[in-house]
Design a protein around this motif. Structure first.
Motif, PDB file in Angstrom:
ATOM      1  N   ALA A   3       0.973  -1.222  -0.098  1.00 36.47           N
ATOM      2  CA  ALA A   3       0.077   0.073   0.024  1.00 36.47           C
ATOM      3  C   ALA A   3       0.887   1.361  -0.204  1.00 36.47           C
ATOM      4  O   ALA A   3       0.687   2.102  -0.763  1.00 36.47           O
ATOM      5  CB  ALA A   3      -0.957  -0.026   1.245  1.00 36.47           C
ATOM      6  N   ALA A   4       1.933   1.243   0.683  1.00 34.86           N
ATOM      7  CA  ALA A   4       2.589   2.620   0.934  1.00 34.86           C
ATOM      8  C   ALA A   4       3.510   2.528  -0.471  1.00 34.86           C
ATOM      9  O   ALA A   4       3.528   3.465  -1.001  1.00 34.86           O
ATOM     10  CB  ALA A   4       3.790   2.169   2.139  1.00 34.86           C
ATOM     11  N   ARG A  53       1.220   3.981  -3.020  1.00 39.20           N
ATOM     12  CA  ARG A  53       0.985   5.520  -3.113  1.00 39.20           C
ATOM     13  C   ARG A  53       2.213   6.059  -3.953  1.00 39.20           C
ATOM     14  O   ARG A  53       2.243   6.977  -4.674  1.00 39.20           O
ATOM     15  CB  ARG A  53       0.955   6.170  -1.847  1.00 39.20           C
ATOM     16  CG  ARG A  53      -0.487   5.690  -1.155  1.00 39.20           C
ATOM     17  CD  ARG A  53      -0.623   6.378   0.089  1.00 39.20           C
ATOM     18  NE  ARG A  53       0.243   5.653   1.121  1.00 39.20           N
ATOM     19  CZ  ARG A  53       0.007   4.946   2.119  1.00 39.20           C
ATOM     20  NH1 ARG A  53      -1.074   4.113   1.961  1.00 39.20           N
ATOM     21  NH2 ARG A  53       0.666   4.280   3.042  1.00 39.20           N
ATOM     22  N   ARG A  54       3.484   5.813  -3.481  1.00 37.93           N
ATOM     23  CA  ARG A  54       4.470   6.453  -4.140  1.00 37.93           C
ATOM     24  C   ARG A  54       4.618   6.088  -5.633  1.00 37.93           C
ATOM     25  O   ARG A  54       5.093   7.102  -6.573  1.00 37.93           O
ATOM     26  CB  ARG A  54       5.873   5.785  -3.786  1.00 37.93           C
ATOM     27  CG  ARG A  54       6.252   6.299  -2.243  1.00 37.93           C
ATOM     28  CD  ARG A  54       7.575   5.937  -1.990  1.00 37.93           C
ATOM     29  NE  ARG A  54       7.861   4.697  -1.844  1.00 37.93           N
ATOM     30  CZ  ARG A  54       7.698   3.739  -0.754  1.00 37.93           C
ATOM     31  NH1 ARG A  54       7.271   4.473   0.524  1.00 37.93           N
ATOM     32  NH2 ARG A  54       8.122   2.546  -0.950  1.00 37.93           N
ATOM     33  N   GLN A 108       1.830   5.670  -7.506  1.00 40.86           N
ATOM     34  CA  GLN A 108       0.864   6.726  -8.305  1.00 40.86           C
ATOM     35  C   GLN A 108       1.470   7.951  -8.376  1.00 40.86           C
ATOM     36  O   GLN A 108       1.284   8.576  -9.457  1.00 40.86           O
ATOM     37  CB  GLN A 108      -0.377   6.336  -7.234  1.00 40.86           C
ATOM     38  CG  GLN A 108      -1.140   5.448  -7.585  1.00 40.86           C
ATOM     39  CD  GLN A 108      -2.297   5.231  -6.604  1.00 40.86           C
ATOM     40  OE1 GLN A 108      -2.267   5.385  -5.501  1.00 40.86           O
ATOM     41  NE2 GLN A 108      -3.565   5.200  -7.100  1.00 40.86           N
ATOM     42  N   ALA A 109       2.135   8.541  -7.533  1.00 36.80           N
ATOM     43  CA  ALA A 109       2.958   9.777  -7.265  1.00 36.80           C
ATOM     44  C   ALA A 109       3.783   9.845  -8.342  1.00 36.80           C
ATOM     45  O   ALA A 109       3.732  10.961  -9.246  1.00 36.80           O
ATOM     46  CB  ALA A 109       3.308  10.149  -5.923  1.00 36.80           C
ATOM     47  N   SER A 162      -6.684   0.764 -11.095  1.00 36.62           N
ATOM     48  CA  SER A 162      -6.916   0.749  -9.570  1.00 36.62           C
ATOM     49  C   SER A 162      -6.383  -0.307  -8.855  1.00 36.62           C
ATOM     50  O   SER A 162      -5.830  -1.213  -9.353  1.00 36.62           O
ATOM     51  CB  SER A 162      -8.440   0.878  -9.307  1.00 36.62           C
ATOM     52  OG  SER A 162      -9.128  -0.329  -9.543  1.00 36.62           O
TER      53      SER A 162
END
Length: 296
Positions: free
Chosen positions: A29-30, A33-34, A36-37, A179
């Protein structure tokens, strides 16, 4: 029927496994997020690169002689570049890319073409090696967090094979991130570069990029010859970022489901253990009562 001790050992084993799957879920999960950024940060650069190539392409008098744009007269050999992960535990992430690549291979071979492979990721490389496919090169060790230099290496090798005439077409197969729950398998031609890149859907924006009366030094054709390899690198890098985000999303979902299944299994085994313990206690009571009656 299993003993109480056996059921206790099984509960401990499944509990330890659930701790691992939960940890992997949190890590994925962490990383998601990176990833996607990084995709978001990449988009403006990729859009500007496309507009720049379109602007320079309009200024160039002749672009058909450029090697990366020039189509070969006949297509006899196709290079497939599947982007897979270096690790598993990600559900169908690796399998669906490999299945799509093999489906393309069957289709191309049915049309009389030869297929060669340039896998990216340990899972793809090991599968192809096990099945005896012709691997011209491979790249591993960076699927979780690809750097631009990794995309440069893959792009340079693919372009070299194409310009040397060893392959006539290069197809990229990878997972597009939709997603955390959905990854869409995509296959697209990256060589030869389509002449459509010399145009843009947003003519006004392209005009803004190249607004003014420019004097090109060197000539537009030479500038375009330098930009096209960078465009190829950018497209491969974007696909690598999509694949990395898809892997993290697939792993997060798979580990979440595994943790849930482990919890349900612990509940079932705990119920079995309680029943087994109750049966043992009942048996001991019956033995005591039977002994007391025998002494009476």
């Amino acid at each position: 029927m299993a003993s109480v001790q056996d059921l206790k050992r099984r509960i401990r084993s499944v509990t330890n496994t659930r701790k691992i799957t939960r940890a992997l879920e949190l890590v994925a999960a962490a990383k998601l997020r990176r990833a996607q950024a990084r995709i978001e940060a990449m988009r403006p650069y990729a859009d500007t690169m496309g507009d720049l190539i379109a602007g320079v392409g309009r200024a160039a008098s002749s672009v058909r002689s450029l090697p990366l744009l020039q189509q070969h007269e006949t297509i006899e050999t196709v290079l497939l570049v599947p982007l897979t992960g270096d690790r598993g535990l990600a559900g169908a992430f690796n399998g669906q890319v490999i299945r799509r690549a093999f489906a393309l291979e069957r289709q191309l071979q049915s049309e009389g073409m030869t297929v060669r492979w340039l896998p990216v990721g340990k899972k793809g490389r090991s599968t192809l090696a096990f099945r005896g496919r012709e691997i011209v090169d491979s790249y591993v060790g960076f699927s979780d967090g690809p750097a631009y230099a990794n995309a440069q290496a893959v792009a340079h090798r693919a372009a070299q094979l194409y310009t040397d005439g060893e392959v006539d077409r290069v197809v990229l197969v990878y997972n597009t991130f939709v997603s955390a729950l959905t990854q869409q398998v995509t296959d697209r031609d990256i060589l030869p570069i389509s002449s459509d890149v010399l145009e843009t859907d947003d003519e006004e924006r392209a005009a803004d990029v190249m607004r003014g009366d420019f004097i090109f030094e060197p000539e537009p054709e030479e500038i375009l010859a330098r930009l096209l390899p960078v465009y190829l690198e950018t497209e491969i890098y974007r696909a690598m970022l999509e694949s990395a985000a898809s892997f993290q999303g697939a792993q997060m979902t798979a580990m979440r489901n595994a943790s849930k299944n482990a919890g349900e299994l612990i509940d079932r085994v705990t119920l079995q253990m309680n029943r087994a313990r109750q049966a043992e206690i009942t048996q001991e009571i019956l033995e005591v009562v039977a002994g007391a009656e025998a002494l009476a």
